[in-house]
Design a protein around this motif. Structure first.
Motif, PDB file in Angstrom:
ATOM      1  N   ASP A 197       0.762  -1.226   0.145  1.00  0.00           N
ATOM      2  CA  ASP A 197       0.056  -0.050   0.026  1.00  0.00           C
ATOM      3  C   ASP A 197       0.946   1.173   0.029  1.00  0.00           C
ATOM      4  OD1 ASP A 197      -2.592  -1.252  -0.013  1.00  0.00           O
ATOM      5  OD2 ASP A 197      -2.672  -1.405   2.048  1.00  0.00           O
ATOM      6  N   VAL A 198       0.379   2.350  -0.730  1.00  0.00           N
ATOM      7  CA  VAL A 198       1.139   3.583  -0.514  1.00  0.00           C
ATOM      8  C   VAL A 198       0.026   4.406   0.597  1.00  0.00           C
ATOM      9  CG1 VAL A 198       1.335   5.829  -1.679  1.00  0.00           C
ATOM     10  CG2 VAL A 198       1.387   3.731  -2.943  1.00  0.00           C
ATOM     11  N   VAL A 199       0.836   4.879   1.627  1.00  0.00           N
ATOM     12  CA  VAL A 199       0.116   5.290   2.785  1.00  0.00           C
ATOM     13  C   VAL A 199       0.469   6.800   2.760  1.00  0.00           C
ATOM     14  CG1 VAL A 199       0.124   5.320   5.144  1.00  0.00           C
ATOM     15  CG2 VAL A 199       0.171   3.237   4.242  1.00  0.00           C
ATOM     16  N   TYR A 200      -0.508   7.825   2.744  1.00  0.00           N
ATOM     17  CA  TYR A 200      -0.333   9.024   2.706  1.00  0.00           C
ATOM     18  C   TYR A 200      -1.226   9.995   3.775  1.00  0.00           C
ATOM     19  CZ  TYR A 200      -4.517   8.886  -0.053  1.00  0.00           C
ATOM     20  OH  TYR A 200      -5.717   8.705  -0.480  1.00  0.00           O
ATOM     21  N   HIS A 201      -1.034  11.142   3.902  1.00  0.00           N
ATOM     22  CA  HIS A 201      -2.012  11.869   4.593  1.00  0.00           C
ATOM     23  C   HIS A 201      -2.760  12.823   3.484  1.00  0.00           C
ATOM     24  CE1 HIS A 201      -3.727  14.785   7.290  1.00  0.00           C
ATOM     25  NE2 HIS A 201      -2.969  14.165   8.526  1.00  0.00           N
ATOM     26  N   PRO A 202      -4.106  12.641   3.592  1.00  0.00           N
ATOM     27  CA  PRO A 202      -4.834  13.322   2.587  1.00  0.00           C
ATOM     28  C   PRO A 202      -4.656  14.960   2.482  1.00  0.00           C
ATOM     29  CG  PRO A 202      -6.362  12.372   4.170  1.00  0.00           C
ATOM     30  CD  PRO A 202      -5.026  11.904   4.429  1.00  0.00           C
ATOM     31  N   ASP A 203      -4.544  15.570   3.633  1.00  0.00           N
ATOM     32  CA  ASP A 203      -4.236  17.048   3.676  1.00  0.00           C
ATOM     33  C   ASP A 203      -3.007  17.480   2.945  1.00  0.00           C
ATOM     34  OD1 ASP A 203      -6.629  16.976   5.457  1.00  0.00           O
ATOM     35  OD2 ASP A 203      -5.385  17.374   7.303  1.00  0.00           O
ATOM     36  N   HIS A 204      -2.169  16.617   2.822  1.00  0.00           N
ATOM     37  CA  HIS A 204      -0.712  17.025   2.158  1.00  0.00           C
ATOM     38  C   HIS A 204      -0.719  16.464   0.539  1.00  0.00           C
ATOM     39  CE1 HIS A 204       0.567  18.220   6.026  1.00  0.00           C
ATOM     40  NE2 HIS A 204       0.381  17.046   6.512  1.00  0.00           N
ATOM     41  N   PHE A 205      -1.529  15.502   0.507  1.00  0.00           N
ATOM     42  CA  PHE A 205      -1.435  14.851  -0.760  1.00  0.00           C
ATOM     43  C   PHE A 205      -3.120  14.590  -1.222  1.00  0.00           C
ATOM     44  CE2 PHE A 205       2.622  13.684   0.847  1.00  0.00           C
ATOM     45  CZ  PHE A 205       3.440  14.114  -0.044  1.00  0.00           C
ATOM     46  N   PRO A 206      -3.920  15.586  -1.668  1.00  0.00           N
ATOM     47  CA  PRO A 206      -5.264  15.471  -1.738  1.00  0.00           C
ATOM     48  C   PRO A 206      -5.436  14.761  -3.270  1.00  0.00           C
ATOM     49  CG  PRO A 206      -4.607  17.746  -1.846  1.00  0.00           C
ATOM     50  CD  PRO A 206      -3.530  17.041  -1.020  1.00  0.00           C
ATOM     51  N   GLN A 207      -4.555  14.902  -3.929  1.00  0.00           N
ATOM     52  CA  GLN A 207      -4.666  14.332  -5.357  1.00  0.00           C
ATOM     53  C   GLN A 207      -4.630  12.994  -5.305  1.00  0.00           C
ATOM     54  OE1 GLN A 207      -2.016  15.543  -4.113  1.00  0.00           O
ATOM     55  NE2 GLN A 207       0.069  14.852  -4.784  1.00  0.00           N
ATOM     56  N   LEU A 208      -4.191  12.308  -4.237  1.00  0.00           N
ATOM     57  CA  LEU A 208      -4.298  10.898  -4.323  1.00  0.00           C
ATOM     58  C   LEU A 208      -5.502  10.246  -4.042  1.00  0.00           C
ATOM     59  CD1 LEU A 208      -0.665  10.178  -2.660  1.00  0.00           C
ATOM     60  CD2 LEU A 208      -1.084  10.544  -5.221  1.00  0.00           C
ATOM     61  N   GLN A 209      -6.235  10.967  -3.409  1.00  0.00           N
ATOM     62  CA  GLN A 209      -7.726  10.421  -3.098  1.00  0.00           C
ATOM     63  C   GLN A 209      -8.422   9.776  -4.118  1.00  0.00           C
ATOM     64  OE1 GLN A 209      -9.378  12.203   0.595  1.00  0.00           O
ATOM     65  NE2 GLN A 209      -8.402  13.742  -0.177  1.00  0.00           N
ATOM     66  N   ASP A 210      -8.446  10.353  -5.239  1.00  0.00           N
ATOM     67  CA  ASP A 210      -8.936   9.805  -6.588  1.00  0.00           C
ATOM     68  C   ASP A 210      -8.568   8.665  -7.334  1.00  0.00           C
ATOM     69  OD1 ASP A 210     -10.897  11.907  -6.087  1.00  0.00           O
ATOM     70  OD2 ASP A 210      -9.784  13.439  -7.371  1.00  0.00           O
ATOM     71  N   ILE A 211      -7.424   8.108  -6.736  1.00  0.00           N
ATOM     72  CA  ILE A 211      -6.382   7.040  -7.280  1.00  0.00           C
ATOM     73  C   ILE A 211      -7.053   5.539  -6.717  1.00  0.00           C
ATOM     74  CG2 ILE A 211      -4.263   5.975  -7.792  1.00  0.00           C
ATOM     75  CD1 ILE A 211      -3.301   8.804  -7.847  1.00  0.00           C
ATOM     76  N   GLU A 212      -7.381   4.934  -7.541  1.00  0.00           N
ATOM     77  CA  GLU A 212      -8.073   3.532  -6.765  1.00  0.00           C
ATOM     78  C   GLU A 212      -6.731   2.548  -6.984  1.00  0.00           C
ATOM     79  OE1 GLU A 212     -11.287   2.103  -9.067  1.00  0.00           O
ATOM     80  OE2 GLU A 212     -12.602   3.541  -8.675  1.00  0.00           O
ATOM     81  N   ARG A 213      -5.862   2.531  -7.874  1.00  0.00           N
ATOM     82  CA  ARG A 213      -4.842   1.794  -7.627  1.00  0.00           C
ATOM     83  C   ARG A 213      -3.547   2.462  -8.382  1.00  0.00           C
ATOM     84  NH1 ARG A 213      -4.291  -3.360  -6.437  1.00  0.00           N
ATOM     85  NH2 ARG A 213      -2.385  -4.774  -7.347  1.00  0.00           N
ATOM     86  N   MET A 214      -2.660   2.599  -7.669  1.00  0.00           N
ATOM     87  CA  MET A 214      -1.426   3.498  -7.942  1.00  0.00           C
ATOM     88  C   MET A 214      -0.521   2.403  -9.025  1.00  0.00           C
ATOM     89  SD  MET A 214       1.136   5.878  -6.057  1.00  0.00           S
ATOM     90  CE  MET A 214      -0.267   6.751  -5.165  1.00  0.00           C
ATOM     91  N   THR A 215       0.068   3.089  -9.862  1.00  0.00           N
ATOM     92  CA  THR A 215       1.163   2.346 -10.739  1.00  0.00           C
ATOM     93  C   THR A 215       2.452   2.913 -10.028  1.00  0.00           C
ATOM     94  OG1 THR A 215       1.291   4.344 -12.413  1.00  0.00           O
ATOM     95  CG2 THR A 215      -0.441   2.494 -12.806  1.00  0.00           C
ATOM     96  N   ALA A 216       3.422   2.168 -10.769  1.00  0.00           N
ATOM     97  CA  ALA A 216       4.888   2.482 -10.365  1.00  0.00           C
ATOM     98  C   ALA A 216       5.110   3.687 -11.007  1.00  0.00           C
ATOM     99  CB  ALA A 216       5.780   1.118 -11.025  1.00  0.00           C
ATOM    100  N   GLU A 217       4.951   4.146 -12.376  1.00  0.00           N
ATOM    101  CA  GLU A 217       5.146   5.399 -12.647  1.00  0.00           C
ATOM    102  C   GLU A 217       4.512   6.619 -11.835  1.00  0.00           C
ATOM    103  OE1 GLU A 217       5.456   2.348 -15.595  1.00  0.00           O
ATOM    104  OE2 GLU A 217       4.000   2.907 -14.429  1.00  0.00           O
ATOM    105  N   GLN A 218       3.410   6.324 -11.237  1.00  0.00           N
ATOM    106  CA  GLN A 218       2.840   7.384 -10.485  1.00  0.00           C
ATOM    107  C   GLN A 218       3.672   7.672  -9.006  1.00  0.00           C
ATOM    108  OE1 GLN A 218      -1.132   5.608 -10.574  1.00  0.00           O
ATOM    109  NE2 GLN A 218      -1.730   7.754 -11.356  1.00  0.00           N
ATOM    110  N   ALA A 219       4.110   6.175  -8.482  1.00  0.00           N
ATOM    111  CA  ALA A 219       4.516   6.183  -7.201  1.00  0.00           C
ATOM    112  C   ALA A 219       6.011   6.894  -7.127  1.00  0.00           C
ATOM    113  CB  ALA A 219       4.654   4.792  -6.748  1.00  0.00           C
ATOM    114  N   VAL A 220       6.786   7.005  -8.435  1.00  0.00           N
ATOM    115  CA  VAL A 220       7.999   7.436  -8.404  1.00  0.00           C
ATOM    116  C   VAL A 220       8.163   8.777  -8.507  1.00  0.00           C
ATOM    117  CG1 VAL A 220       9.294   5.386  -9.279  1.00  0.00           C
ATOM    118  CG2 VAL A 220       8.341   6.882 -10.894  1.00  0.00           C
ATOM    119  N   THR A 221       6.910   9.438  -8.764  1.00  0.00           N
ATOM    120  CA  THR A 221       6.852  10.906  -8.832  1.00  0.00           C
ATOM    121  C   THR A 221       6.579  11.557  -7.477  1.00  0.00           C
ATOM    122  OG1 THR A 221       4.424  10.924  -9.220  1.00  0.00           O
ATOM    123  CG2 THR A 221       5.936  10.777 -11.094  1.00  0.00           C
TER     124      THR A 221
END
Length: 309
Positions: free
Chosen positions: A168-192
């Motif tokens: 799992d990618v664990v994050y705080h939604p206040d700091h990374f609100p853009q991640l809340q719309d991602i249902e499954r993250m790709t490796a390309e997204q994770a490295v950014t």
């Protein structure tokens, strides 16, 4: 030769200093030095390189030390077993666990404690290679980590596989609100993302690095630490996001954090709870293993989807 001499030798290896080894052995430094010299005289071998300070072990000393470690570990295990025979199902169980394994050890211990309330626990974090060695030498009673099952079978360990729920990618939604719309993250997204990761020597981190490297990508962590606590604090304040095995964290401890599954291939090794084979495991370890197996099976059942009607 007696067991105390071998204990002194092992303490000297751990402390790398005669004075500290004497303190760990609860004797004076002259007593420790004399007993070790008597051991060398009895074996007719030089075991220790001596100068003004401890300068390591001779080649012969390293060979003797490998036997001493095993003998002392078995001796300590025997003492624990004798205590369990005297006191019933009570005593201290020694658990070696690899960092970031796919189970919450605290929840597992809590469940077993309900069946065996007399048990106490001493938990040590160890690397993958150290864990096999610690189990083989009886310096821990139970191991939890990532293993090659063929190796465990060759060494005749009992094992209960742990559920590999992925990463799992664990994050705080206040700091990374853009991640809340991602249902499954790709490796390309994770490295950014800025990442909070365990240090590269850890098995789980090596697994991540190898996966991303094979995908033509490279991780660039903002925060690295041996401490899971420090990593999760980093996630909470927004330093970065963490990549963690599913099942490792207790969600209720981090209610503000969110998680998103990472699209990643499974590990080559498998997560498992391991003890020595029947007859070699201490009574405490065997009872823990049995109770833990029941709880883990129930947890897996609870996660299973309902049968089709």
């Amino acid at each position: 030769m007696d067991i105390k001499q071998l204990i002194y030798l092992c303490n000297l290896e751990r402390e790398r200093h005669f004075g500290r080894a004497a303190e760990a052995s609860f004797v004076s430094q002259p007593t420790l030095s004399m007993r070790l010299k008597n051991l060398e005289k009895e074996l007719d071998l030089n075991l220790i390189n001596r100068g003004n300070n401890f300068e390591g072990f001779t080649a012969e000393g390293l060979r003797v030390l490998s036997w001493a470690r095993e003998i002392v570990a078995v001796y300590e295990g025997l003492k624990l077993e004798v205590e369990s025979l005297k006191q019933g199902m009570s005593g201290t169980l020694r658990i070696g666990v690899m960092p970031q394994c796919s189970v919450s050890l605290a929840q597992l211990i809590k469940a077993v404690s309900e069946a065996h309330p007399g048990l106490d626990y001493r938990v040590s974090e160890v690397s993958a290679d150290q864990l096999i060695e610690a189990l083989s030498s009886h310096s821990v009673d139970v191991g939890i980590g990532f293993f090659e099952f063929s190796t465990l079978n060759e060494l005749r360990f009992q094992l209960v596989p742990l559920d590999d729920g992925g990463v799992d990618v664990v994050y705080h939604p206040d700091h990374f609100p853009q991640l809340q719309d991602i249902e499954r993250m790709t490796a390309e997204q994770a490295v950014t993302l800025p990442l909070c990761l365990s240090e590269p020597s850890r098995y789980f981190r090596r697994y991540l690095d190898n996966f991303f490297r094979q995908s033509g990508l490279e991780l660039h962590p903002t925060l690295e630490s041996t401490s899971i606590f420090q990593l999760m604090q980093g996630v909470f304040v927004g330093i970065g996001c963490a990549l963690v095995p599913r099942g490792h964290l207790i969600d209720e401890m981090h209610p503000a954090l969110k998680r998103c599954p990472l699209d990643i291939t499974p590990m080559s090794r498998h997560a498992a709870l391991v003890v020595a084979e029947g007859g070699r495991a201490t009574p405490l370890a065997q009872h823990f293993f049995t109770a833990a197996g029941v709880w883990l099976a129930q947890q897996a059942l609870n996660k299973s989807p309902p049968a089709a009607q």
